[in-house]
Design a protein around this motif. Structure first.
Motif, PDB file in Angstrom:
ATOM      1  N   ARG A  44     -29.874 -19.357   8.825  1.00 29.77           N
ATOM      2  CA  ARG A  44     -30.242 -19.959  10.107  1.00 29.77           C
ATOM      3  C   ARG A  44     -30.654 -18.880  11.111  1.00 29.77           C
ATOM      4  O   ARG A  44     -31.662 -19.006  11.805  1.00 29.77           O
ATOM      5  CB  ARG A  44     -29.045 -20.761  10.631  1.00 29.77           C
TER       6      ARG A  44
ATOM      7  N   ASP B 191     -19.246 -30.131   9.435  1.00 31.76           N
ATOM      8  CA  ASP B 191     -20.572 -30.076  10.069  1.00 31.76           C
ATOM      9  C   ASP B 191     -21.653 -29.773   9.037  1.00 31.76           C
ATOM     10  O   ASP B 191     -22.734 -30.365   9.060  1.00 31.76           O
ATOM     11  CB  ASP B 191     -20.615 -29.004  11.167  1.00 31.76           C
TER      12      ASP B 191
ATOM     13  N   PHE C 215     -24.757 -32.126   7.926  1.00 32.48           N
ATOM     14  CA  PHE C 215     -26.139 -31.643   7.959  1.00 32.48           C
ATOM     15  C   PHE C 215     -26.833 -31.915   6.626  1.00 32.48           C
ATOM     16  O   PHE C 215     -27.955 -32.417   6.596  1.00 32.48           O
ATOM     17  CB  PHE C 215     -26.172 -30.134   8.283  1.00 32.48           C
TER      18      PHE C 215
ATOM     19  N   THR D 221     -29.090 -25.902  15.249  1.00 37.13           N
ATOM     20  CA  THR D 221     -27.633 -25.988  15.198  1.00 37.13           C
ATOM     21  C   THR D 221     -26.983 -24.706  15.707  1.00 37.13           C
ATOM     22  O   THR D 221     -25.773 -24.637  15.863  1.00 37.13           O
ATOM     23  CB  THR D 221     -27.116 -26.242  13.754  1.00 37.13           C
TER      24      THR D 221
ATOM     25  N   GLU E 193     -34.153 -28.492  12.490  1.00 38.28           N
ATOM     26  CA  GLU E 193     -32.793 -28.989  12.724  1.00 38.28           C
ATOM     27  C   GLU E 193     -31.763 -27.907  12.425  1.00 38.28           C
ATOM     28  O   GLU E 193     -30.784 -27.752  13.159  1.00 38.28           O
ATOM     29  CB  GLU E 193     -32.523 -30.234  11.884  1.00 38.28           C
TER      30      GLU E 193
ATOM     31  N   GLU F 228     -23.340 -25.970  16.074  1.00 40.79           N
ATOM     32  CA  GLU F 228     -23.253 -27.280  15.451  1.00 40.79           C
ATOM     33  C   GLU F 228     -22.980 -27.184  13.953  1.00 40.79           C
ATOM     34  O   GLU F 228     -22.947 -28.210  13.264  1.00 40.79           O
ATOM     35  CB  GLU F 228     -24.516 -28.084  15.737  1.00 40.79           C
ATOM     36  N   LEU F 229     -22.769 -25.964  13.459  1.00 44.63           N
ATOM     37  CA  LEU F 229     -22.280 -25.740  12.100  1.00 44.63           C
ATOM     38  C   LEU F 229     -20.975 -24.970  12.216  1.00 44.63           C
ATOM     39  O   LEU F 229     -20.807 -23.882  11.687  1.00 44.63           O
ATOM     40  CB  LEU F 229     -23.296 -24.950  11.258  1.00 44.63           C
TER      41      LEU F 229
END
Length: 182
Positions: free
Chosen positions: A63, A35, A39, A20, A16, A29-30
């Protein structure tokens, strides 16, 4: 392959987190602290009180590092990249019970930042996967317009789409339509 609860949870959190990233074909998505807070809540990340913009930047770097491991061209490269990440993590294994979860392992130091927490817990789960000879289970979706990552947990290692309901279904419908036209 059956994974224990801790490993399955850490690998799902890892997937996941990587997904992101704009590197997987979507938007970031961060994008902001909201956000990041969403998460951490959705993945039930424990031991995190206050998040800052520094946390957001550090998590984005972690990430990116995990994305490089997923997309490594071969296992030796993945091992080298993961070892580099793990060597920068403060790993302190300990047994814990919290939030109604049974006794399980945490690998991050008790005062760890969110990025250190994710690097340690997810990194150790990924290391176990590689040590068990399962590096090939780290996949990128085969749909031509999707670059999301996933861990193939199927018994015969045959999963090719990140989600059978979206990418898988879309590709099967396209193949069916192509056959009907022929």
């Amino acid at each position: 392959m059956l994974f224990g609860h801790d490993m399955a949870h850490s690998l799902a959190t890892l997937v996941e987190l990587v997904n992101t990233s704009p590197s997987t074909g979507g938007g970031d998505e961060l994008a902001d602290l909201a956000d990041l807070q969403s998460f951490t809540r959705s993945r039930q990340v424990s031991g995190i009180d206050t998040l800052t913009t520094r946390d957001l930047g550090q998590v984005r770097l972690v990430r990116q590092s995990f994305h490089r491991v997923f997309t490594a061209p071969d296992q030796p490269t993945a091992v080298r990249l993961l070892n580099a990440m793990l060597s920068e993590s403060r790993i302190t294994p300990r047994l814990t019970e919290h939030d109604g979860h049974p006794l399980h392992m945490h690998y991050f130091a008790s005062d760890a930042t969110l990025a250190e927490h994710l690097a340690a817990d997810c990194g150790v789960a990924l290391a176990h996967l590689i040590v068990d000879g399962e590096w090939e289970r780290l996949r990128t979706c085969s749909a031509p317009d999707c670059e999301r990552v996933f861990v193939d947990e199927s018994r015969n290692r045959s999963r090719v789409y990140c989600d059978s309901r979206t990418c898988g279904n879309r590709m099967h419908v396209a193949a069916y339509r192509a056959r009907r036209r022929a």
